[in-house]
Scaffold this active site. Structure first.
Site, PDB file in Angstrom:
ATOM      1  N   TYR A  73     -16.438  -4.427   8.043  1.00 12.81           N
ATOM      2  CA  TYR A  73     -15.233  -3.627   8.265  1.00 12.81           C
ATOM      3  C   TYR A  73     -14.925  -3.601   9.759  1.00 12.81           C
ATOM      4  O   TYR A  73     -15.540  -2.878  10.530  1.00 12.81           O
ATOM      5  CB  TYR A  73     -15.405  -2.228   7.651  1.00 12.81           C
ATOM      6  CG  TYR A  73     -14.858  -2.220   6.226  1.00 12.81           C
ATOM      7  CD1 TYR A  73     -15.264  -3.192   5.316  1.00 12.81           C
ATOM      8  CD2 TYR A  73     -13.910  -1.293   5.812  1.00 12.81           C
ATOM      9  CE1 TYR A  73     -14.748  -3.243   4.033  1.00 12.81           C
ATOM     10  CE2 TYR A  73     -13.387  -1.332   4.521  1.00 12.81           C
ATOM     11  CZ  TYR A  73     -13.817  -2.304   3.644  1.00 12.81           C
ATOM     12  OH  TYR A  73     -13.294  -2.352   2.371  1.00 12.81           O
ATOM     13  N   PHE A  74     -13.949  -4.403  10.136  1.00 20.86           N
ATOM     14  CA  PHE A  74     -13.621  -4.520  11.555  1.00 20.86           C
ATOM     15  C   PHE A  74     -12.665  -3.415  12.014  1.00 20.86           C
ATOM     16  O   PHE A  74     -12.208  -3.429  13.155  1.00 20.86           O
ATOM     17  CB  PHE A  74     -13.044  -5.904  11.864  1.00 20.86           C
ATOM     18  CG  PHE A  74     -14.026  -7.045  11.699  1.00 20.86           C
ATOM     19  CD1 PHE A  74     -15.376  -6.809  11.474  1.00 20.86           C
ATOM     20  CD2 PHE A  74     -13.609  -8.363  11.785  1.00 20.86           C
ATOM     21  CE1 PHE A  74     -16.287  -7.850  11.327  1.00 20.86           C
ATOM     22  CE2 PHE A  74     -14.498  -9.418  11.646  1.00 20.86           C
ATOM     23  CZ  PHE A  74     -15.841  -9.158  11.408  1.00 20.86           C
ATOM     24  N   ASP A  75     -12.373  -2.461  11.118  1.00 21.97           N
ATOM     25  CA  ASP A  75     -11.641  -1.272  11.579  1.00 21.97           C
ATOM     26  C   ASP A  75     -12.626  -0.212  12.074  1.00 21.97           C
ATOM     27  O   ASP A  75     -12.212   0.831  12.578  1.00 21.97           O
ATOM     28  CB  ASP A  75     -10.715  -0.708  10.492  1.00 21.97           C
ATOM     29  CG  ASP A  75     -11.424  -0.365   9.186  1.00 21.97           C
ATOM     30  OD1 ASP A  75     -12.547  -0.877   8.943  1.00 21.97           O
ATOM     31  OD2 ASP A  75     -10.856   0.419   8.397  1.00 21.97           O
ATOM     32  N   HIS A 114      -2.909   3.107  -4.603  1.00 28.84           N
ATOM     33  CA  HIS A 114      -2.233   2.750  -3.349  1.00 28.84           C
ATOM     34  C   HIS A 114      -0.818   2.237  -3.622  1.00 28.84           C
ATOM     35  O   HIS A 114      -0.412   1.186  -3.115  1.00 28.84           O
ATOM     36  CB  HIS A 114      -3.062   1.722  -2.566  1.00 28.84           C
ATOM     37  CG  HIS A 114      -4.334   2.306  -2.006  1.00 28.84           C
ATOM     38  ND1 HIS A 114      -4.334   3.218  -0.975  1.00 28.84           N
ATOM     39  CD2 HIS A 114      -5.632   2.120  -2.352  1.00 28.84           C
ATOM     40  CE1 HIS A 114      -5.590   3.554  -0.696  1.00 28.84           C
ATOM     41  NE2 HIS A 114      -6.392   2.921  -1.524  1.00 28.84           N
ATOM     42  N   ASP A 124      -8.860  -0.714  -6.108  1.00 26.96           N
ATOM     43  CA  ASP A 124      -9.718   0.294  -5.473  1.00 26.96           C
ATOM     44  C   ASP A 124      -9.029   1.658  -5.438  1.00 26.96           C
ATOM     45  O   ASP A 124      -7.812   1.751  -5.529  1.00 26.96           O
ATOM     46  CB  ASP A 124     -10.070  -0.136  -4.035  1.00 26.96           C
ATOM     47  CG  ASP A 124      -8.836  -0.257  -3.154  1.00 26.96           C
ATOM     48  OD1 ASP A 124      -7.815  -0.776  -3.648  1.00 26.96           O
ATOM     49  OD2 ASP A 124      -8.877   0.186  -1.989  1.00 26.96           O
ATOM     50  N   GLU A 125      -9.858   2.670  -5.288  1.00 33.29           N
ATOM     51  CA  GLU A 125      -9.412   4.018  -4.927  1.00 33.29           C
ATOM     52  C   GLU A 125      -8.199   4.487  -5.730  1.00 33.29           C
ATOM     53  O   GLU A 125      -7.189   4.886  -5.159  1.00 33.29           O
ATOM     54  CB  GLU A 125      -9.109   4.062  -3.416  1.00 33.29           C
ATOM     55  CG  GLU A 125     -10.331   3.737  -2.579  1.00 33.29           C
ATOM     56  CD  GLU A 125     -10.083   3.732  -1.069  1.00 33.29           C
ATOM     57  OE1 GLU A 125     -10.998   4.100  -0.332  1.00 33.29           O
ATOM     58  OE2 GLU A 125      -8.972   3.358  -0.636  1.00 33.29           O
ATOM     59  N   ASP A 181       0.866  -1.181   0.000  1.00 33.99           N
ATOM     60  CA  ASP A 181       0.000   0.000   0.000  1.00 33.99           C
ATOM     61  C   ASP A 181       0.905   1.234   0.000  1.00 33.99           C
ATOM     62  O   ASP A 181       2.134   1.107  -0.080  1.00 33.99           O
ATOM     63  CB  ASP A 181      -0.965  -0.009   1.201  1.00 33.99           C
ATOM     64  CG  ASP A 181      -2.308   0.635   0.848  1.00 33.99           C
ATOM     65  OD1 ASP A 181      -2.290   1.828   0.485  1.00 33.99           O
ATOM     66  OD2 ASP A 181      -3.340  -0.040   0.910  1.00 33.99           O
TER      67      ASP A 181
END
Ligand code: ACM
Ligand code: ZN
Length: 729
Positions: free
Chosen positions: A409-411, A255, A317-318, A182
């Site tokens: 999403y566990f964040d 990323h 992504d992104e 990343d």
């Protein structure tokens, strides 16, 4: 001492501690207890003649690690026998515990699942090992049962990753999605490009606090680490022995800042920039020119042999298209290939990787942005921005792994207490995870067949170490594994009692730093009988307890009333003083023309209860609207004099929540937007000064932006509007 206080705190559940209740999680398809216990002293003697030597070794290691059980082979008179079955459901197994334990299995993986279930059935006391006599029959519902681990934002050592794997295996997960690259660090040795780890694995600074906190401050300590290829093989083998497949992710084209810090020639500008120390989305991504594509294929050539599984994750992504729009090389690729725009260029880029992986006998998987500009022929889609990407991919006949932010999403925060550690945002409590179904209710049967399963994602911007990683993972991962494994789930309250009764002790014994947020009561405000509000202590969902009224407040002239809450020790909530802001709309009726989303509807009192919504937002104390405009009326019992109106909205771009920007207010005109005041607000709180004596109702319209701007989390989607207290003076 630990055990003592544990049972005091959760004595409520001890009544359930009978063999009648199945202790196994995820819940097996069939559990039939019979009478009595199978008891043996010390060592568990197994007949390994119907299992492979590798399984025998794995069983021995794992039993010792998980439950401190010694295992020895003893063919003459074993306690545990194994039987391999053919022509049975894939990965199914059964366990019969009578005067002997018999495990029947269909695959090596299912034999391991049976072994784990057997371990979960065990109890030990005074050197004796017992198992309830019972019959278990079991099989998984979904074939992809994963956890994702980001080792770029924060690095986890080989031993830490192995511990993460050991814990996953206890809950029958079978996929570790390993996010290896990343912007903030490249974590896998690539021999042909040594700078990827010499340069790309290290950053000079790391942002402190939440990345939206201003002014930003940085920890200037050099931070990093990486895995050698030998270490990667070691981890992959370790996971394999526990029937967990490791899916590596090499992010592209976005990323990419860590890789481009090492090899800037593969960016569009060619300009060197450091490994990033801030969290977010960055414009500098891999250029779509041929050299960059060949570089990444070279990288993949070294990655593929390390991972025996079928899937390779390429991110996708992104990836902002800012640089591609201005880059002559990218524009030349667009022209040469007859593409229409930069989205099709991304599709071309991913398509090249798809062809490469397919040629090499692998399958490409990517985040749902790979749908934009056209899905490449063999791609599997990981749907994270809701279910929509997954639905679209399945409708086109592509396989799908679901991990919508709403459930996976566990964040995100899992509790609402002020004592919850800093997280990125969002609110995904245990019961929300438990109710998750990877197949959305509006998906047809043909599409549903393409849903492989789901996974929980642990992004580690705000997870700096193993203790925090375990806190965010457990117990939510157990709820997820149950949602993915068990065709028939128990009601949430029974799941919770099984979890507390049988699994908290396992997690304690393993010294897992798991969260107990799901057991904490909450302080809530309710409409009182006298037109005022009532402050209640409400037990956590799933617990068999009644709410308790702590205080009654009626509208009064005083500005703020401070209510001392009597909260007993050990209740899990810090004693505190609750400040109730007094204003004229306290407890007033609200009539919505735009209904709040059922996901974030905490009742209309939320916006007139004298409580300001907490920051960071954790899903409560606010009403959430899935719309870019919201209309409602505030209705008073008798006419009042109004001088000032303050409307609190929330700005939390990480959670895709954007503050209202314009408003329109009308007095005494129900449901009508032809207002006495309108305007533009640059802050989260809209403040309006008016002068009117005879106000029976106030009509409010507020408007947000309709699309999240590019470069921001959730770009292109309609943001949420979140509303809290409407103060009237
Ligand atoms: C993601 O969370 N950016 C896939
Ligand atoms: Zn370019």
């Amino acid at each position: 001492m630990l055990k003592f206080s544990f049972f005091l705190a959760f004595g409520l559940f001890s009544l359930l501690a009978t063999a009648q209740v199945c202790p196994i999680l995820p819940t097996p398809a069939v559990y039939q207890p019979t009478n009595g216990q199978f008891v043996c002293s010390g060592t568990l003697l197994i007949d390994p003649s119907e299992i492979t030597p590798d399984l025998k070794a794995a069983f021995t290691d794992y039993a010792l690690w998980a439950n401190n059980i010694q295992v020895s082979p003893f063919v003459q008179n074993p306690m545990v026998q194994f039987k391999k079955l053919t022509n049975v459901k894939q990965d199914s197994y059964s366990i019969n515990i009578a005067d002997r334990i018999t495990i029947s299995y269909s695959s090596e993986a299912s034999c391991f699942y049976a072994w784990v279930s057997l371990l979960q059935l065990s109890t030990q006391q005074d050197g004796q090992l017992s198992f309830p006599k019972c019959f278990v029959k079991d099989y998984p519902e979904f074939q992809w049962r994963g956890l994702h681990l980001d080792v770029s934002r924060h690095f986890f050592t080989v031993n830490e990753v192995k511990r993460f794997i050991d814990l996953m295996a206890y809950y029958k997960f079978n996929t570790l999605h390993w996010h290896l690259t990343d912007d903030q660090g490249w974590r896998i040795e690539i021999k042909k490009y040594p700078l990827l780890t010499q340069v790309g694995a290290w950053r000079d600074s790391t942002v402190e606090n939440h990345y939206t906190t201003q002014p930003r401050t940085y920890n200037k300590t050099r931070y990093g680490g990486f895995y050698t290829q030998e270490e990667v093989k070691d981890i992959v083998n370790y996971a394999g022995a526990r029937f967990i497949n490791v899916v590596p992710e090499i992010e592209m084209p976005g990323h990419a800042r860590a890789a481009l810090a090492a090899y800037p020639q593969y960016s569009c500008t060619g300009q060197a920039q450091g490994v990033e120390g801030l969290w977010g989305i960055f414009d500098d991504i891999f250029c779509a020119k041929e050299e960059s594509i060949l570089f990444l294929q070279d990288v993949l050539k070294e990655v593929l042999p390390l991972f025996p599984g079928a899937y390779i994750h390429v991110g996708g992504d992104e990836a902002p298209k800012t640089r591609w729009k201005e880059c002559p090389n990218c524009q030349a690729v667009i022209k040469a290939n007859g593409l229409h725009d930069e989205h099709e260029l991304q599709s071309y880029f991913i398509g090249r990787m798809d062809a490469f992986l397919t040629q090499n006998g692998k399958k490409l998987i990517g985040w749902d942005e790979i749908l934009e500009g056209g899905l490449s022929p063999n791609a599997t889609v990981m749907s994270w921005r809701g279910y929509e990407g997954g639905k679209a991919a399945a409708a086109q006949g592509h396989y799908v792994v679901m991990c919508p932010g709403s459930h996976c999403y566990f964040d995100h925060y899992q509790g609402r207490g002020a004592d919850e550690p800093l997280a990125i945002g969002g609110y995904t409590p245990l019961d929300r995870v438990y109710e998750f179904n990877p197949i959305p209710s509006d998906m047809d049967v043909a599409s549903a067949a393409y849903v492989l399963g789901a996974q929980g994602n642990l992004w580690t911007e705000y997870i700096p170490d193993m203790a925090q990683l375990e806190y965010m993972t457990y117990p939510r991962a157990i709820a997820l594994s149950t949602a993915l494994w068990s065709e028939t789930k128990l009601p949430y309250d029974q799941f919770l009692s099984t979890l507390v009764q049988f699994h908290f002790s396992f997690l304690n014994n393993q010294k897992v730093n798991f969260s107990k947020a799901a057991l904490k009561p909450e302080i809530k405000t309710m409409r009182g009988k006298n037109g005022g509000i009532e402050i209640q202590k409400v037990p956590a969902k799933g617990l068999d307890k009644q709410p308790e009224v702590l205080n009654n407040i009626s509208p009064a002239k005083k500005k703020t009333k401070v209510v001392g809450l009597k909260i007993e020790q050990g209740s899990g909530i810090a004693p505190k003083q609750l400040e109730v802001i007094q204003h004229k709309a306290l407890g007033a009726q609200i009539v919505f023309q735009t209904p709040p989303s059922p996901k974030y509807d905490n009742g209309s009192l939320t916006i007139v209860d004298g409580q300001l919504g907490a920051r960071p937002w954790k899903g409560n104390e606010w009403l959430g609207f899935e719309s870019d405009s919201v209309s409602f009326d505030i209705v008073f019992d008798k006419p009042i004099k109004v001088k000032e109106i303050r409307i609190h909205t929330l700005h939390d771009p990480n959670s895709w929540i954007w503050a209202a920007q314009t408003y329109n207010i009308a007095l005494n005109k129900f449901g009508c937007g032809n207002g006495i005041a309108d305007g533009y607000s640059t802050s989260e709180t809209i403040e309006i000064t008016v002068k009117d004596k005879n106000v029976k109702q106030i009509h409010v319209n507020i408007y947000g932006i309709s699309k999240i701007p590019s470069g921001q989390p959730g770009a292109g989607n309609t943001p949420w509007l979140f509303l809290d207290e409407i103060e009237i003076r």
